[in-house]
Design an enzyme around this catalytic site. Structure first.
Site, PDB file in Angstrom:
ATOM      1  N   LYS A 189      -5.073  -9.989   6.175  1.00  0.00           N
ATOM      2  CA  LYS A 189      -6.503  -9.954   5.872  1.00  0.00           C
ATOM      3  C   LYS A 189      -6.923 -11.204   5.102  1.00  0.00           C
ATOM      4  O   LYS A 189      -7.910 -11.856   5.432  1.00  0.00           O
ATOM      5  CB  LYS A 189      -6.836  -8.697   5.076  1.00  0.00           C
ATOM      6  N   GLU A 195       4.570 -12.910   1.738  1.00  0.00           N
ATOM      7  CA  GLU A 195       5.584 -12.549   2.738  1.00  0.00           C
ATOM      8  C   GLU A 195       5.166 -12.969   4.141  1.00  0.00           C
ATOM      9  O   GLU A 195       5.960 -13.538   4.906  1.00  0.00           O
ATOM     10  CB  GLU A 195       5.827 -11.030   2.707  1.00  0.00           C
ATOM     11  N   GLY A 248      -6.722  -2.539   4.372  1.00  0.00           N
ATOM     12  CA  GLY A 248      -5.486  -2.845   5.071  1.00  0.00           C
ATOM     13  C   GLY A 248      -4.780  -1.618   5.618  1.00  0.00           C
ATOM     14  O   GLY A 248      -4.304  -1.609   6.754  1.00  0.00           O
ATOM     15  N   ARG A 249      -4.707  -0.556   4.812  1.00  0.00           N
ATOM     16  CA  ARG A 249      -3.975   0.638   5.243  1.00  0.00           C
ATOM     17  C   ARG A 249      -4.770   1.474   6.245  1.00  0.00           C
ATOM     18  O   ARG A 249      -4.266   2.470   6.752  1.00  0.00           O
ATOM     19  CB  ARG A 249      -3.580   1.473   4.036  1.00  0.00           C
ATOM     20  N   GLU A 334      -0.968   4.476  -2.181  1.00  0.00           N
ATOM     21  CA  GLU A 334      -1.778   3.315  -2.531  1.00  0.00           C
ATOM     22  C   GLU A 334      -3.240   3.731  -2.698  1.00  0.00           C
ATOM     23  O   GLU A 334      -3.975   3.156  -3.516  1.00  0.00           O
ATOM     24  CB  GLU A 334      -1.659   2.231  -1.462  1.00  0.00           C
ATOM     25  N   HIS A 364      20.813  17.021   7.094  1.00  0.00           N
ATOM     26  CA  HIS A 364      22.180  16.688   6.687  1.00  0.00           C
ATOM     27  C   HIS A 364      22.193  15.759   5.483  1.00  0.00           C
ATOM     28  O   HIS A 364      23.224  15.156   5.167  1.00  0.00           O
ATOM     29  CB  HIS A 364      22.922  16.049   7.866  1.00  0.00           C
ATOM     30  N   LYS A 493       1.725  -9.048  -7.171  1.00  0.00           N
ATOM     31  CA  LYS A 493       1.603 -10.289  -6.399  1.00  0.00           C
ATOM     32  C   LYS A 493       1.424 -11.488  -7.319  1.00  0.00           C
ATOM     33  O   LYS A 493       2.037 -12.550  -7.128  1.00  0.00           O
ATOM     34  CB  LYS A 493       0.408 -10.195  -5.447  1.00  0.00           C
TER      35      LYS A 493
END
Length: 523
Positions: A189, A195, A248-249, A334, A364, A493
């Site tokens: 965005k 990253e 963003g999400r 978030e 398991h 950040k």
């Protein structure tokens, strides 16, 4: 002003008197009529929650007194509901619901552009592989949806993802691919995320090594910051926009999903949008007591604020949506992992920890804790969302029957448990019975919701994701937090950028002793 504290106190009082879940099926013979809801291909069974009819009435009263209907109207009208950033929240407009005419015109223009571009790429046949570079909302949604599309989509291109700044992420994404046949899509965005930028630079270097000046023809950008993308070297005609009103999400429905359109075709992506749109309209139009996202949200409020559970396990009994828990960690934690209300006051108990893994793997691993583990406030284990797909998409009917049997059995076992009296009867006259019987006893009364999809179609997957999106909104309204900012993400950040600059310069800066020592380990 709503007195939420007293409303939550009322819920706590009801919870202290709550009967065992299994007994509610006897005292409420029509329980399934009220606690099972269906919308399109999705059925949600809330009957194994520790919520009586009276408790549900109290939860609906809570929602009304928190002005949920008014907030819902504001959301769909495009009014400012992200108050800390003074923004409207209009991700529903990406699938055709809400927003002004100008916004819908922009969305429709972008959707046409994406579809035409995807059709052109697929028809041309030049590219065999796509590398999607992004992180957070620019990665988790597309990655989840890509796995889901694999169940029914045909003629898919190879689609890989690079998200982590760890070099292994970009190395794995590029491994074995031919640069001449690879299209790289950088999704950010801000187009400044550390990253994503580092992985983009590495991908560009990889392309340039083989293609030279033609590397730019193999790179696209999806961003709300066109200028930064151009500075990075992306050609203007290769930039796809999305807008500030898309969090963003919540962005998989936008041009962030371009890689999905190219890999699986625009028709598949359109069906995905239609599934979300149908859930939008259900949430917008249905009264609270018949509203699936509202029921999901109120169930979570009950477990968190009345019963005191601190986490929620999400277990998809479908390998194709195995990333669901990871996706929901960002969507829910978030959005609602906040300690202050919209008014700046302490928020009390808000979003629980979201965690989980695919079934039957989890059985398991951590199901032992779900069945017999202890927790805060006397409540052991954690509530569970089981998610299952009824249709077998893998042409393995015996496998699929066993998968569903395990899903249904686990929800029943968590509820009914195994009383010590039955265990003692089974053990007979063993000398160690007093030590062994408690170990083999299952307390039961552990709540769960079971969501089933008729099939894992793109429509059903859109339906499911939008259900959780609206659940988050409802809970944010009731907790009085802003579900659409993320200040905690921003702090990390900033500090990471400072430390990286100092490490590159061979400096340690001004930090605590532990951080300074850790920086000194890097050579």
């Amino acid at each position: 002003m709503t007195d939420r504290k007293s409303l939550f106190k009322n819920l706590e009082a009801l919870a202290s008197q709550a009967p065992a879940i299994v007994d509610l099926f006897n005292t409420e013979p029509n329980r399934l009529d009220r606690f099972v809801m269906r919308e399109g291909p999705l059925r949600a069974d809330f009957s194994k929650q520790a919520i009586s009819g009276n408790a549900l009435d109290a939860l609906l009263d809570l929602a009304a007194k928190c002005h949920l209907e008014e907030w819902r109207a504001k959301l769909f009208a495009g009014e400012t509901v992200n108050t800390s950033e003074d923004r409207a929240v209009l991700h529903m407009a990406l699938r055709g619901v809400g927003g002004t005419k100008d916004i819908q015109d922009d969305v429709n223009q972008m959707r046409r552009h994406m579809a035409e571009f995807a059709d052109e790429i697929r028809a041309e046949g030049k590219f065999k592989s796509i590398v999607h570079i992004g992180i957070g909302g620019s990665d988790l949604g597309p990655r989840l949806v890509s796995d889901g599309f694999e169940a029914m989509a045909e003629q898919a291109l190879t689609l890989r993802f690079a998200e982590n700044v760890d070099g292994a992420s970009i190395n794995d994404a590029l491994s074995g691919l031919d640069p001449k046949e690879t299209l790289v899509i950088i999704v950010s965005k801000s187009f400044g995320t550390q990253e994503t930028k580092m992985n983009g630079l590495s991908a560009r270097a990889w392309l340039s090594e083989s293609l030279g000046d033609k590397a730019g023809e193999h790179m696209l950008a999806v961003t709300a910051n066109r200028e930064r993308a151009i500075d990075f070297g992306i050609k203007t005609e290769n930039i796809f926009d999305f807008w500030d009103w898309v969090g963003g999400r919540y962005s998989v429905w936008s041009a962030v999903g371009l890689s999905l359109q190219i890999a699986y075709g625009p028709d598949v992506f359109s069906e995905f949008l239609e599934g979300a749109e149908a859930m939008d309209m259900h949430f917008r139009d249905q009264p609270l007591q018949e509203n699936l996202p509202v029921m999901m949200a109120l169930t979570g409020i009950w477990n968190r604020n009345a019963m005191g559970y601190s986490s929620l396990a999400v277990i998809p009994y479908s390998r194709r949506i195995r990333k669901l828990a990871a996706f929901l960690q960002q969507l829910e934690m978030e959005s609602n992992g906040k300690g202050a209300t919209r008014d700046g006051e302490p928020a009390g108990m808000t979003c629980p920890v979201i965690w989980g893994d695919e079934g039957t793997n989890g059985q398991h691993a951590f199901f032992q804790w779900l069945h017999q583990g202890t927790g805060l406030g006397g409540n052991g284990g954690a509530p569970v969302d089981f998610v299952a797909v009824l249709k077998d998409h893998e042409n393995r009917p015996e496998h699929h029957a066993a998968l569903l049997a395990n899903c249904f059995a686990q929800s029943e076992a968590l509820m009914i448990g195994k009383p010590e009296a039955i265990v003692r009867k089974e053990l007979g006259d063993r000398a160690d019975i007093d030590a062994l019987a408690p170990q083999k006893t299952f307390p039961g009364n552990r709540p769960s919701t079971t969501i089933t999809l008729d099939e894992l179609s793109p429509f059903a997957l859109g339906h499911l994701i939008a259900l959780y999106e609206h659940k988050v909104f409802v809970q944010g309204v009731i907790w009085n937090v802003n579900s659409f900012d993320q200040w905690g993400v921003e702090l990390g950040k900033v500090l990471a950028t400072t430390i990286l600059d100092e490490m590159k310069a061979g400096e340690t800066g001004h930090h605590d002793a532990s951080t300074t020592a850790l920086m000194g380990l890097v050579t």
